[in-house]
Structure formats: C-alpha cells, structure tokens
Design an enzyme around this catalytic site. Structure first.
Site, PDB file in Angstrom:
ATOM      1  N   GLU A 137       0.966  -1.258   0.016  1.00  0.00           N
ATOM      2  CA  GLU A 137      -0.380  -0.167  -0.273  1.00  0.00           C
ATOM      3  C   GLU A 137       0.770   1.379   0.440  1.00  0.00           C
ATOM      4  O   GLU A 137       1.614   1.300  -0.064  1.00  0.00           O
ATOM      5  CB  GLU A 137      -0.850  -0.129   1.047  1.00  0.00           C
ATOM      6  CG  GLU A 137      -2.195  -0.471   0.935  1.00  0.00           C
ATOM      7  CD  GLU A 137      -3.193   0.915   0.457  1.00  0.00           C
ATOM      8  OE1 GLU A 137      -2.214   1.803  -0.351  1.00  0.00           O
ATOM      9  OE2 GLU A 137      -4.529   0.951   0.173  1.00  0.00           O
ATOM     10  N   ASN A 190      -6.219   6.013   6.998  1.00  0.00           N
ATOM     11  CA  ASN A 190      -6.122   6.042   5.835  1.00  0.00           C
ATOM     12  C   ASN A 190      -5.811   5.790   4.758  1.00  0.00           C
ATOM     13  O   ASN A 190      -4.665   5.297   3.876  1.00  0.00           O
ATOM     14  CB  ASN A 190      -7.826   5.651   4.710  1.00  0.00           C
ATOM     15  CG  ASN A 190      -6.902   4.030   4.128  1.00  0.00           C
ATOM     16  OD1 ASN A 190      -6.676   4.451   2.891  1.00  0.00           O
ATOM     17  ND2 ASN A 190      -7.576   3.247   4.400  1.00  0.00           N
ATOM     18  N   ASN A 238     -11.827   6.611   0.862  1.00  0.00           N
ATOM     19  CA  ASN A 238     -10.138   5.928   1.404  1.00  0.00           C
ATOM     20  C   ASN A 238      -8.977   6.630   0.764  1.00  0.00           C
ATOM     21  O   ASN A 238      -8.501   7.232   0.920  1.00  0.00           O
ATOM     22  CB  ASN A 238     -10.154   3.854   0.529  1.00  0.00           C
ATOM     23  CG  ASN A 238      -9.170   3.720   0.516  1.00  0.00           C
ATOM     24  OD1 ASN A 238      -8.472   3.773   0.712  1.00  0.00           O
ATOM     25  ND2 ASN A 238     -10.219   2.232   1.017  1.00  0.00           N
ATOM     26  N   ASP A 241      -9.984   2.166  -4.969  1.00  0.00           N
ATOM     27  CA  ASP A 241      -8.853   2.452  -3.221  1.00  0.00           C
ATOM     28  C   ASP A 241      -7.793   4.050  -3.588  1.00  0.00           C
ATOM     29  O   ASP A 241      -8.693   5.449  -3.738  1.00  0.00           O
ATOM     30  CB  ASP A 241      -8.112   0.852  -3.360  1.00  0.00           C
ATOM     31  CG  ASP A 241      -7.879   1.301  -1.824  1.00  0.00           C
ATOM     32  OD1 ASP A 241      -7.173   2.013  -1.215  1.00  0.00           O
ATOM     33  OD2 ASP A 241      -7.627  -0.004  -1.127  1.00  0.00           O
TER      34      ASP A 241
END
Length: 325
Positions: free
Chosen positions: A57, A149, A201, A257
């Site tokens: 990520e 996030n 997100n 995302d």
C-alpha cells in the site's frame, strides 16, 4: 537432539511451496479510448519489481527511490533501481506496540519528511530524523480517529486525509460517528471536511487544487467523488465523478482505493481490475489490469513519469507519457 538428513524430495517440496506462495503475475493494459495512447504508449508492458508482500500500500517517491507500506506486516519497505528485492526501511510503521496494523498511505511534505497514516496508532504522524514520530492529527473534537487511511498534501501544507474503520483492532469501538474526510493545518487545527460518505479511501487534489477527489471503497457502491474546494478548506458541490461499481466482476477484483492525479488533470485510480485511467472530464480511457485487488499507485522516477503500483503481494511499474504532480 537427533538430527536427520534432509532429503532432496523434501527440499524440492519446499521450493515448490515457495513458488506457489507467489503466483505468476499476469497483467495487461486495456485501451478503451484512443486518448490513452497519449498517456501510455502502445506496446508498453507492466513490470514486476518485487513480490511476496502481505498487502502492499501507500507508495510514494522519496530520495531517489520508492517507499511503500505493507500494512499487516507493520513495515515500510524501500526499493531503488538496481535492487533485486525491496528492503525494510521502517518497522514498526504504524503500530508501535506491534499488536495492530501498520502504516497505510504515505506522503512526503515540502521539507522531505515522510508523513504516514498510522492505522495502529489511529493518527497521522511525521517521521523525524531520529526515528521518532510526531503526531500531526490524532483526534477530532476530543475523540480518536478510526484509522487514517490515505492522505494528500496541499501546497499550503494543509493535509487532507480519509478515516475509514479498516485498521481498527478486533473489538475496538469507533469513537466517531462518521467515516470522515478531514484536514489538518500546519498549525494543528483539525476540521471535518466530508462526513456523509461511508468508506472514504484514496484522496487527491487537482493540479489547480480547486477540486478534491475522494475514492469510496464501499463494496456496494465503489466510486470516486469530486468536491469543489473552497479557500477556507471546506468543500461544496459533492458529486459522483466516476462510478466503478459496474466494472466489478469475479475476474476484476477490488474497488476504488488509492489514486493520483497527473499534471494534465487525469485521474489514475485503483479500482476493479487494477488502475483505471480517467480523464479530467470523467471519461474512462483504459485500465492497467493487474489481476489483483490493487491498493494504490504513485508517480516517480527522475522525471516523475513512471507509475508505481501496489497490487496485493506485488510492487509493479508502468512507464507512462504522463507526468506526476
């Protein structure tokens, strides 16, 4: 202690198991509009740089290389040209006690500092030169965040970040009633920017910083929202910029995302199947299909024209004709 010789068959079975742990990567680039040729040259492929991660990520280009999170492993990895594998550069990255999730989204501020969304600590923090962390935002109106996030940093130094509940530990109760989008000023003032969507997100700003984009990873309604950003940091005119729900299928995993905007204003957002390339008018030009649930992407390289992609266990790159901001 009794030692037994290891058979060749046993060694071969271990090698086979290791090979099965990292499946062969199969990806392609889907061209839906001729305009994509101006952003990704025909014949361009997808390159695997590293693999074997738990959930990669938050990539960002820093100091001549890429750094990115492995969220469940509580680790930030680094990769540079010439490396045969990614290397650990920070552990723990997001849960200092080690019993929670690590960092997720990463960014670099104007001073070159690494800014992290720390799931386990439920905050946005800055990594200092001595290895310590300085919290930049950990509460709103006295209540702890869910699990910051992803983030983007405006030219003014204001940080905009999303706060879904994905990084909460099992049994942890959210303190805030919303999955918010927040901002924090260089002076430390935290404001709620958007409070009426579930599972915000990825987040990005348009080149002129007049539009704030928020990816929504709601499995029942995955999409990208756009908001008109006001001078005081508030937003208005929230609208669906691109609805990706219809792209989902058993073959095209994942939702909207992480995302980035190039210098021309095109949006490169992860979504069903990989990375969707969306024009600034909201037209889907094509997709970088990874075959994986794809988490995030970032432009990097000497001229910021290479797109780095974190796709489940893989770190990938695609050479583009675009320039990252």
């Amino acid at each position: 202690m009794l030692f037994r010789p290891i058979s060749l068959l046993f060694v071969l079975s271990l090698a086979a198991a290791a090979a099965e742990a990292v499946p062969e990567f199969k990806g392609s680039i889907e061209r839906l509009d001729p305009a994509l040729d101006g952003l990704i040259a025909p014949g361009t492929g997808i390159e695997v740089l590293a693999s074997g991660f738990n959930w990669s990520e938050g990539p960002v280009w820093r100091d001549g290389g890429l750094v990115f999170s492995d969220v469940p492993e509580n680790t930030v990895f680094g990769w540079k040209e010439g490396d045969t594998a990614a290397k650990v550069v920070l552990k723990p990255s997001g849960s200092l006690s080690g019993d929670g999730q690590g960092s997720n989204g990463l960014q670099v501020d104007a001073q070159g500092n690494l800014i992290l969304c720390q799931h386990g600590e439920r905050r946005v923090a800055r990594l200092e030169k001595d290895g310590s962390f300085t919290p930049l935002a950990d509460k709103y109106e006295g209540k702890r965040f869910n699990s910051p996030n992803d983030l983007t940093i405006a030219k003014s130094g204001v940080i905009f970040f999303t706060d879904p509940p994905y990084g909460l530990k099992k049994g942890e109760t959210p303190e805030l009633p919303q999955h918010g989008v927040y901002s924090v000023t260089p002076g430390g003032k935290v404001s709620l920017v958007v409070g009426d969507i579930r599972f915000p997100n990825g987040i990005a700003l348009s080149p002129d910083e007049k539009t704030l984009y928020v990816a929504v990873s709601d499995p029942k309604d995955t999409r990208v929202m756009a908001y008109d950003l006001q001078a005081d940091g508030s937003v208005k005119n929230g609208r669906v910029f691109f609805n990706a729900q219809g792209l989902k299928s058993p073959e095209r995993k994942g939702g909207c995302d992480g995302m980035k905007v190039d210098a021309q204003g095109n949006l490169w957002t992860t979504g069903p199947g990989g990375v969707l390339v969306i024009s600034k008018e909201g037209k889907h030009l094509g997709s970088i299909l990874t075959g994986q649930a794809t988490a995030n992407c970032a432009f990097g390289g000497a001229d910021r024209s290479t797109l780095y992609i974190t796709a489940d266990m893989f770190l990938l790159r695609v050479k583009t004709l675009a320039k990252g901001l």
